[in-house]
Design a protein around this motif. Structure first.
Motif, PDB file in Angstrom:
ATOM      1  N   ASP A 840       0.827  -1.195   0.000  1.00  0.00           N
ATOM      2  CA  ASP A 840       0.000   0.000   0.000  1.00  0.00           C
ATOM      3  C   ASP A 840       0.867   1.252   0.000  1.00  0.00           C
ATOM      4  O   ASP A 840       2.041   1.220   0.354  1.00  0.00           O
ATOM      5  CB  ASP A 840      -0.947   0.010   1.213  1.00  0.00           C
ATOM      6  CG  ASP A 840      -0.195  -0.025   2.531  1.00  0.00           C
ATOM      7  OD1 ASP A 840       1.041  -0.175   2.496  1.00  0.00           O
ATOM      8  OD2 ASP A 840      -0.850   0.093   3.582  1.00  0.00           O
ATOM      9  N   GLY A 841       0.280   2.354  -0.443  1.00  0.00           N
ATOM     10  CA  GLY A 841       0.965   3.636  -0.419  1.00  0.00           C
ATOM     11  C   GLY A 841       1.993   3.828  -1.511  1.00  0.00           C
ATOM     12  O   GLY A 841       2.771   4.787  -1.466  1.00  0.00           O
ATOM     13  N   ALA A 842       2.021   2.926  -2.504  1.00  0.00           N
ATOM     14  CA  ALA A 842       3.026   3.046  -3.569  1.00  0.00           C
ATOM     15  C   ALA A 842       2.452   3.801  -4.763  1.00  0.00           C
ATOM     16  O   ALA A 842       1.266   3.730  -5.044  1.00  0.00           O
ATOM     17  CB  ALA A 842       3.497   1.661  -4.002  1.00  0.00           C
ATOM     18  N   ASN A 843       3.296   4.533  -5.481  1.00  0.00           N
ATOM     19  CA  ASN A 843       2.910   5.216  -6.720  1.00  0.00           C
ATOM     20  C   ASN A 843       3.322   4.371  -7.915  1.00  0.00           C
ATOM     21  O   ASN A 843       4.471   3.923  -8.009  1.00  0.00           O
ATOM     22  CB  ASN A 843       3.574   6.592  -6.810  1.00  0.00           C
ATOM     23  CG  ASN A 843       3.039   7.568  -5.784  1.00  0.00           C
ATOM     24  OD1 ASN A 843       1.850   7.565  -5.497  1.00  0.00           O
ATOM     25  ND2 ASN A 843       3.927   8.386  -5.219  1.00  0.00           N
ATOM     26  N   SER A 844       2.385   4.120  -8.826  1.00  0.00           N
ATOM     27  CA  SER A 844       2.668   3.319 -10.014  1.00  0.00           C
ATOM     28  C   SER A 844       2.615   4.213 -11.246  1.00  0.00           C
ATOM     29  O   SER A 844       1.718   5.062 -11.368  1.00  0.00           O
ATOM     30  CB  SER A 844       1.651   2.175 -10.155  1.00  0.00           C
ATOM     31  OG  SER A 844       1.684   1.336  -9.027  1.00  0.00           O
ATOM     32  N   THR A 845       3.547   4.028 -12.169  1.00  0.00           N
ATOM     33  CA  THR A 845       3.593   4.793 -13.418  1.00  0.00           C
ATOM     34  C   THR A 845       3.428   3.836 -14.587  1.00  0.00           C
ATOM     35  O   THR A 845       4.123   2.816 -14.672  1.00  0.00           O
ATOM     36  CB  THR A 845       4.918   5.544 -13.553  1.00  0.00           C
ATOM     37  OG1 THR A 845       5.058   6.447 -12.442  1.00  0.00           O
ATOM     38  CG2 THR A 845       4.958   6.336 -14.857  1.00  0.00           C
TER      39      THR A 845
END
Length: 855
Positions: A840-845
């Motif tokens: 959780d809390g991760a940024n995905s590109t």
């Protein structure tokens, strides 16, 4: 050798075994499969591992090297220190083994020790059964509590106890679940709790926490005594909803009273009296009901909590001293010092003439003798037999007493007045005959009887003062009819009533054979004070009931009595009598509603007169001593007058005109008359006016316009002219493939403020034809289905004129798709998402061809 372990050894291998197989006796440290001839203790340290097996498992709490013992999940039997969960240990679950097949009645022992029977039996089959549901019957308690002044009894403790359990309620029901426990009202005075198992319960309210229960008008009281304070609940195995109280039966205002009781020792010395039984009685209690005070040793005072109203305190101390005090409770009372009076034994005899020479008079047995002073009344019965007619009563020294007696059997009576002293006895009264006095108690005139239809009604008594003998008599007046009928001794009388609020003019009456006509039709007229009413009328623009942001208006209205029984008088108010929406007037006691006639749509005022609250009731009671305030809150409805014409100037008669709110989903319609005119009152606000496309002669015309309705807007003398529709032909295709879009509809939004139009769906070629009112329009599309979305940003159309045909319009629509998935830690390298493995809390590109820029 021989598959046995050599002597003096604990472990050996089996010859030629593959894989190698060991025989052991004792403790063995290893990995693999174990087959035991008997029971085996297996010990292992597990970390993020799964254990599968049958047996008894427990955590070893003696290993000091371990900081935690973790969590074991599974099916089986668990013991030791730990947190157990799963189907076997869920609340309400049970496990029954070795039971004979059959139907069982199940009893449950509750945490409070009570035993209750379940409403469903347990059926035990010859085979194992799981998922069995047994239902514990539970009832529900609810109610709403308000004080007499209308305030909710908020955040107050209600004590629920079980009759068979001799314990006080000390913990909230939400925590201990079962009685005895405490239920709390909310900020609105409402309460509710359940389930309540079958049993006998009682509930009380002690709002002050002082040990005195409030006199609550429970719907299910435990006794007929109002101030007993207990509600009774009999719950059974058949669940019920119990409504304990409602806001239409308010709780009297209660106040605390603290006082001391003294005894006069003479010579200026007094002595406090402690632990005396002091009873308090009021008209709100039943005849034999009393509230008892409590003596506080710490403060040396008596304490009692009483409802608002008039009360009498009474006690007798050792027969020589007594207390009779009358007082009114309107607030907390402290610092009262009551002195016990010396009690005097007053005795005498009630006699009647017999007309017999040998015994011209005799005692009247079993007749009630009343003694009244102030608001206090006590009574005794005369003796019978050889002491017939004799009476004896203890009265406080120094009070002036009215003594009266009436024989119900022969309607004979007599009375006297005396000061209580040592030499007052014996008192001899001879009952005499009288004449019937019949009459009515009226309000204002001799047509409306004083009955419970009057707000603030209380039962009153006829106060008859016997002038010739200086004796006061009190007789009941029928509360339902206002009638009274009583035999009075001949002589001069003054008649009135006991309630000063009624302002009854006293009537001088001679009771004699020469005045039969008057005494047979006595009329007492009550003239209670009118109640001042302060009325404000305003248009409520915000629908918040706040006059500060409304518009004050002068209107015609009427107070219409709805009390029944002829109580109240209609009062008409005209707009000319009001000033800036305000008027102060006065009304007779009664219940009133407000009547306001709606304005005439043609000849009415600029605004309509429609109350937002059509159920406004004013209860003006006998206890109203201050000004009553009421607001007439009106809907902001404004007059509209418009003429509808077609493009050629002809009349559009009997046409439906649609009004759509700019700020909400509100909409309404008005039909034009045969002259193409609409005249009506419409709600305040901004509106889009629409006349749908209709055939006029040989063309199709429509109308759209913007209208603001408020106090300053132009709403009369309007002309709305329809125009020939403009035709618009549009083709839609998908941006990424170029394929035609079938079944898609555009939204056309007027740049001129004429609202939105939903255009027709495209056909299988992606084409559609729509019709719009002349002007400037913007079209757009935003449609989502499942994981797909199609977007067409605002596209400005060319300005449309009446009858124009705008074609060959092509729009390419963007097609979006939804991308989703799970980001997780693959701890066991199986490329599969596992429980509690998410990141959780991760940024995905996400980037790639067609994404500008990456997202």
């Amino acid at each position: 050798v021989n598959d046995t372990i050599p002597e003096s050894s604990e472990i050996c291998t089996l010859e030629s075994s593959n894989p190698v197989t060991y025989l052991f006796s004792g403790t063995f440290d290893g990995t693999g499969k174990v087959t035991a001839n008997g029971s085996v203790d297996y010990t292992a340290t597990l970390y993020r591992e799964t254990l599968v097996g049958n047996g008894i498992f427990f955590t070893d709490g003696t290993d000091e090297s371990l900081e935690t013992y973790g969590t074991i999940n599974g099916s089986g039997t668990f013991s030791g220190a730990g947190i157990f969960n799963g189907p076997m240990v869920e609340p309400g679950s049970f496990h029954l083994v070795d039971a004979l097949p059959g139907s069982y009645r199940v009893f449950v022992v509750l945490p409070n020790g009570n035993v209750t029977r379940l409403s469903t039996p347990l059926e035990v089959d010859t085979t194992a059964t799981s998922g069995v549901e047994l239902r514990l019957p539970g009832s529900w308690l609810e109610g709403e509590l308000v004080w007499f002044d209308g305030e909710p009894i908020a955040n107050t403790e209600l004590y629920l106890t079980e009759v068979s359990i001799d314990e006080e309620a000390t913990e909230p029901c939400t925590e201990v679940l079962f009685a005895p426990c405490i239920i709390y009202t909310d900020e609105n005075g409402s309460f509710g709790y359940g389930p309540i198992p079958d049993g006998s319960y009682e509930m009380v309210m002690d709002a002050g926490g002082d040990g005195f229960n409030e006199c609550v008008p429970w719907r299910t009281p435990a006794t007929v005594q109002f101030c007993d304070g207990r509600a009774a609940v009999a719950a059974t195995i058949d669940p019920m909803n119990f409504t304990m109280a409602s806001n239409d039966a308010a709780v009297p205002m209660h106040y605390d009273m603290e006082f001391t009781l003294m005894k006069d020792l003479g010579g200026g010395s007094v002595e406090p009296i402690t632990d005396e039984v002091i009873n308090f009685h009021s008209m709100i209690l039943t005849d034999d009901e009393y509230i008892e005070s409590i003596y506080d040793n710490e403060s040396g005072t008596y304490r009692v909590e009483l409802p608002e109203g008039e009360w009498i305190a009474n006690t007798s101390s050792d027969g020589d001293l007594m207390l009779w005090e009358e007082f009114e409770v309107t607030e907390d009372i402290t610092g009262i010092n009551w002195m016990l009076r010396r009690s005097i034994n007053v005795s005498g005899q009630i006699l009647v003439d017999t007309g017999k020479a040998e015994a011209p008079e005799e005692g009247v047995p079993n007749i009630e003798v009343k003694f009244q002073w102030g608001g206090i009344t006590t009574s005794v019965q005369t003796s019978y037999g050889s002491d017939a007619g004799n009476f004896s009563v203890f009265l406080p020294e120094g009070v002036e007493v009215n003594m009266t007696t009436v024989s119900i059997a022969n309607q004979m009576s007599n009375g006297t007045n005396f000061m209580v002293s040592d030499d007052v006895s014996p008192i001899i009264l001879r009952v005499e005959g009288g004449l019937s006095v019949d009459g009515m108690l009226y309000l204002f005139e001799n047509e409306t009887a004083y009955t419970p239809h009057v707000p603030g009604f209380t039962e009153v008594q006829l106060h008859a003062y016997q002038v010739d003998r200086d004796v006061h008599w009190y007789f009941d007046i029928d509360p339902e009819t206002g009638r009274f009928s009583q035999k009075l001794m001949q002589g001069n009388w003054t008649l009135g009533v006991s309630d000063e609020r009624l302002n009854v003019d006293e009537l001088q009456l001679e009771v004699s054979d020469l005045n039969i006509e008057q005494i047979s039709n006595v009329e007492l007229i009550a003239n209670p004070d009118n109640i001042t009413v302060d009325i404000t009328a305003f248009l409520d623009h915000s629908f918040d009931g706040n006059s500060s942001n409304g518009t004050f208006v002068n209107i015609d209205f009427a107070f219409v009595p709805v009390s029944g029984g002829g109580v109240g008088t209609r009062l008409n108010i005209t707009a000319d009598e009001m000033s800036n929406g305000h008027i102060i007037t006065s009304l007779q006691p009664g219940a009133y509603t407000i009547a306001i006639d709606a304005q005439d749509k043609i000849n009415g005022s600029d605004f309509d007169t429609v109350l937002i609250d059509n159920e406004l009731i004013l209860e003006l009671g006998l206890d109203n001593t201050t000004t009553e305030y009421a607001e007439l809150i009106l809907e902001p409805l404004w007059k509209l007058e418009a003429n509808l014409t077609n493009q050629s100037g002809g009349i559009l008669d009997n046409i439906t005109v649609i009004f759509n709110s700019v700020d909400s989903e509100d909409t309404f319609q008005i039909l034009s008359d045969e002259n193409g005119t609409i005249s009506d009152y419409i709600p305040e606000g901004d509106w889009v006016v629409v006349v749908d496309r209709t055939l006029v002669a040989d063309t199709y015309e429509q109308f759209r316009g913007a209208l603001t309705a408020n106090e300053t807007s132009s709403r009369t003398g309007l002309t709305w002219r329809s125009l020939e529709s403009a035709e618009v032909a549009i083709h839609l295709s998908e941006g990424d493939t170029g394929d035609p879009l079938t079944g898609f509809s555009l939204i056309a939004t007027s740049s001129d403020g004429y609202g939105e139009v939903v255009l027709p769906y495209t056909d299988d070629q992606g084409d559609m034809v729509g019709y719009l009112f002349p002007g400037d329009w913007v079209v757009s599309l935003n449609r989502s289905e499942s994981m797909d979305r199609w977007v067409l940003e605002d596209q400005q159309l060319a300005t449309l004129s009446a009858g124009q045909n705008l074609s060959n319009i092509n729009f390419s629509v963007e097609h979006w798709v939804t991308l989703g998935g799970n980001l997780f830690w693959d701890l066991d390298s199986d490329d599969e998402y596992g429980c509690n493995a998410g990141v959780d809390g991760a940024n995905s590109t996400v980037s790639g061809e067609g994404l500008k820029p990456p997202v």
